[in-house]
Design a protein around this motif. Structure first.
Motif, PDB file in Angstrom:
ATOM      1  N   GLY A 144       0.604  -1.327  -0.043  1.00  0.00           N
ATOM      2  CA  GLY A 144      -0.033   0.090  -0.197  1.00  0.00           C
ATOM      3  C   GLY A 144       0.651   1.307  -0.059  1.00  0.00           C
ATOM      4  O   GLY A 144       1.968   1.090  -0.212  1.00  0.00           O
ATOM      5  N   ASP A 145       0.172   2.363   0.320  1.00  0.00           N
ATOM      6  CA  ASP A 145       0.565   3.562   0.236  1.00  0.00           C
ATOM      7  C   ASP A 145       1.780   4.136   1.309  1.00  0.00           C
ATOM      8  O   ASP A 145       2.643   4.883   0.841  1.00  0.00           O
ATOM      9  N   ASN A 146       1.844   3.447   2.417  1.00  0.00           N
ATOM     10  CA  ASN A 146       2.709   3.712   3.387  1.00  0.00           C
ATOM     11  C   ASN A 146       4.102   2.882   3.228  1.00  0.00           C
ATOM     12  O   ASN A 146       4.938   2.990   4.382  1.00  0.00           O
ATOM     13  N   ALA A 147       4.280   2.158   2.191  1.00  0.00           N
ATOM     14  CA  ALA A 147       5.503   1.231   2.156  1.00  0.00           C
ATOM     15  C   ALA A 147       6.582   2.343   2.096  1.00  0.00           C
ATOM     16  O   ALA A 147       6.745   3.452   1.178  1.00  0.00           O
ATOM     17  N   ASN A 148       7.728   2.115   2.711  1.00  0.00           N
ATOM     18  CA  ASN A 148       8.877   2.835   2.694  1.00  0.00           C
ATOM     19  C   ASN A 148       9.227   3.167   1.247  1.00  0.00           C
ATOM     20  O   ASN A 148       9.634   4.145   0.935  1.00  0.00           O
ATOM     21  N   TRP A 149       9.471   2.056   0.396  1.00  0.00           N
ATOM     22  CA  TRP A 149      10.113   2.338  -0.962  1.00  0.00           C
ATOM     23  C   TRP A 149       8.993   3.296  -1.759  1.00  0.00           C
ATOM     24  O   TRP A 149       9.489   3.991  -2.656  1.00  0.00           O
ATOM     25  N   VAL A 150       7.722   3.271  -1.506  1.00  0.00           N
ATOM     26  CA  VAL A 150       6.707   4.180  -2.403  1.00  0.00           C
ATOM     27  C   VAL A 150       7.080   5.585  -1.681  1.00  0.00           C
ATOM     28  O   VAL A 150       7.285   6.679  -2.699  1.00  0.00           O
ATOM     29  N   ARG A 151       7.403   5.971  -0.338  1.00  0.00           N
ATOM     30  CA  ARG A 151       7.798   7.214   0.190  1.00  0.00           C
ATOM     31  C   ARG A 151       9.073   7.579  -0.609  1.00  0.00           C
ATOM     32  O   ARG A 151       9.394   8.740  -1.084  1.00  0.00           O
ATOM     33  N   ASN A 152       9.828   6.803  -0.735  1.00  0.00           N
ATOM     34  CA  ASN A 152      11.464   6.791  -1.210  1.00  0.00           C
ATOM     35  C   ASN A 152      11.395   7.475  -2.593  1.00  0.00           C
ATOM     36  O   ASN A 152      11.928   8.272  -2.974  1.00  0.00           O
ATOM     37  N   VAL A 153      10.590   6.667  -3.550  1.00  0.00           N
ATOM     38  CA  VAL A 153      10.329   6.904  -4.853  1.00  0.00           C
ATOM     39  C   VAL A 153       9.662   8.461  -4.933  1.00  0.00           C
ATOM     40  O   VAL A 153      10.010   9.095  -5.720  1.00  0.00           O
ATOM     41  N   ARG A 154       8.643   8.358  -4.268  1.00  0.00           N
ATOM     42  CA  ARG A 154       7.913   9.709  -4.350  1.00  0.00           C
ATOM     43  C   ARG A 154       9.117  11.106  -4.061  1.00  0.00           C
ATOM     44  O   ARG A 154       9.135  11.940  -4.656  1.00  0.00           O
ATOM     45  N   ALA A 155       9.764  10.792  -2.852  1.00  0.00           N
ATOM     46  CA  ALA A 155      10.837  11.960  -2.613  1.00  0.00           C
ATOM     47  C   ALA A 155      11.867  11.906  -3.575  1.00  0.00           C
ATOM     48  O   ALA A 155      12.580  13.094  -3.606  1.00  0.00           O
ATOM     49  N   GLU A 161     -12.279  -0.413  -6.598  1.00  0.00           N
ATOM     50  CA  GLU A 161     -12.623  -0.033  -5.098  1.00  0.00           C
ATOM     51  C   GLU A 161     -11.151   0.142  -4.387  1.00  0.00           C
ATOM     52  O   GLU A 161     -11.161   1.027  -3.609  1.00  0.00           O
ATOM     53  N   VAL A 162     -10.350  -0.721  -4.616  1.00  0.00           N
ATOM     54  CA  VAL A 162      -9.059  -0.567  -3.852  1.00  0.00           C
ATOM     55  C   VAL A 162      -8.125  -0.008  -4.448  1.00  0.00           C
ATOM     56  O   VAL A 162      -6.779   0.477  -3.710  1.00  0.00           O
ATOM     57  N   ALA A 163      -8.057   0.472  -5.588  1.00  0.00           N
ATOM     58  CA  ALA A 163      -7.102   1.321  -6.347  1.00  0.00           C
ATOM     59  C   ALA A 163      -6.517   2.434  -5.532  1.00  0.00           C
ATOM     60  O   ALA A 163      -5.110   2.517  -5.774  1.00  0.00           O
ATOM     61  N   PRO A 164      -6.980   3.139  -4.909  1.00  0.00           N
ATOM     62  CA  PRO A 164      -6.602   4.387  -4.484  1.00  0.00           C
ATOM     63  C   PRO A 164      -5.412   3.809  -3.060  1.00  0.00           C
ATOM     64  O   PRO A 164      -4.587   4.645  -2.862  1.00  0.00           O
ATOM     65  N   GLU A 165      -5.495   2.717  -2.905  1.00  0.00           N
ATOM     66  CA  GLU A 165      -4.814   2.205  -1.437  1.00  0.00           C
ATOM     67  C   GLU A 165      -3.427   1.632  -1.943  1.00  0.00           C
ATOM     68  O   GLU A 165      -2.708   1.293  -1.256  1.00  0.00           O
ATOM     69  N   TYR A 166      -3.461   1.204  -3.232  1.00  0.00           N
ATOM     70  CA  TYR A 166      -2.207   0.524  -3.766  1.00  0.00           C
ATOM     71  C   TYR A 166      -1.550   1.082  -4.887  1.00  0.00           C
ATOM     72  O   TYR A 166      -1.876   1.156  -6.225  1.00  0.00           O
ATOM     73  N   PRO A 167      -0.388   1.853  -4.648  1.00  0.00           N
ATOM     74  CA  PRO A 167       0.342   2.987  -5.751  1.00  0.00           C
ATOM     75  C   PRO A 167       0.765   1.972  -6.671  1.00  0.00           C
ATOM     76  O   PRO A 167       1.442   0.762  -6.633  1.00  0.00           O
ATOM     77  N   VAL A 168       0.619   2.373  -8.061  1.00  0.00           N
ATOM     78  CA  VAL A 168       1.131   1.630  -9.052  1.00  0.00           C
ATOM     79  C   VAL A 168       2.147   2.687  -9.834  1.00  0.00           C
ATOM     80  O   VAL A 168       1.641   3.931  -9.982  1.00  0.00           O
ATOM     81  N   PHE A 169       3.140   2.358 -10.113  1.00  0.00           N
ATOM     82  CA  PHE A 169       4.239   3.540 -11.114  1.00  0.00           C
ATOM     83  C   PHE A 169       4.536   2.718 -12.227  1.00  0.00           C
ATOM     84  O   PHE A 169       4.857   1.612 -12.512  1.00  0.00           O
ATOM     85  N   ARG A 170       4.462   3.541 -13.245  1.00  0.00           N
ATOM     86  CA  ARG A 170       4.799   3.010 -14.728  1.00  0.00           C
ATOM     87  C   ARG A 170       6.150   3.299 -14.986  1.00  0.00           C
ATOM     88  O   ARG A 170       6.663   4.356 -14.249  1.00  0.00           O
ATOM     89  N   VAL A 171       7.009   2.531 -15.548  1.00  0.00           N
ATOM     90  CA  VAL A 171       8.423   2.534 -15.570  1.00  0.00           C
ATOM     91  C   VAL A 171       8.904   3.162 -16.917  1.00  0.00           C
ATOM     92  O   VAL A 171       8.330   2.766 -17.856  1.00  0.00           O
TER      93      VAL A 171
END
Length: 158
Positions: A71-82, A138-148
């Motif tokens: 989900g949204d709070n995974a460290n790697w997601v926050r690192n990629v965003r940063a 319904e669950v899509a907002p909770e699970y980030p997806v990134f296009r490479v």
């Protein structure tokens, strides 16, 4: 509680999961696995140190994507965003990429493809791999997806 859920209790990998992830990442990076199993390396948002972890990459309509099963709070997601999407993917060879976050409305097809390709993620995403797309929406907002993006844009260009 299943072992897979125990390894990532609270949405974070425990010590055993981190150890297994390091081994898995090393194998994926060397290309000793199917080509959809990759390692992601991204700068830590606080430490600046390179953080490497294994991921499943899926292809939908010729585009490659990575998904956060935690989900949204995974460290790697926050690192990629940063890091503004700057990252390195590796599977036998290293490739600088830009990960661009996909809007929730465009995630359902990718999420379904991801669950069909990543059996370990099924314990973390509350939708059956064969569910209709409406259930994934319904669950899509909770699970980030990134296009490479294979040719990352120069972030310093005017």
């Amino acid at each position: 509680m299943s072992v897979k859920r125990w390894l990532y209790r609270g949405g974070r990998p425990n010590r055993a999961a981190r150890f297994l992830d390091r081994i898995t990442a090393a194998l994926y990076a060397r290309g000793i696995a199917p080509d959809y199993l990759v390692t992601l390396t991204v700068a830590g948002r606080r430490s600046g140190k390179a953080i490497t972890l294994p991921l499943v990459m899926v292809v939908v309509d010729g585009e490659s994507y990575v998904v956060s099963m935690l989900g949204d709070n995974a460290n790697w997601v926050r690192n990629v965003r940063a890091a503004e999407g700057r990252a390195v993917l590796r599977h036998g060879r290293e490739e600088s990429v830009c990960l661009v976050e996909v809007e929730p409305r465009d995630r359902p097809v990718v999420l379904r493809t991801y669950l069909r390709s990543a059996p370990n993620a099924r314990t973390h995403v509350p939708v059956s791999k064969d569910a209709p797309l409406a259930d994934f929406a319904e669950v899509a907002p909770e699970y980030p997806v990134f296009r490479v993006m294979r040719d990352p844009p120069d972030r310093n260009a005017p």
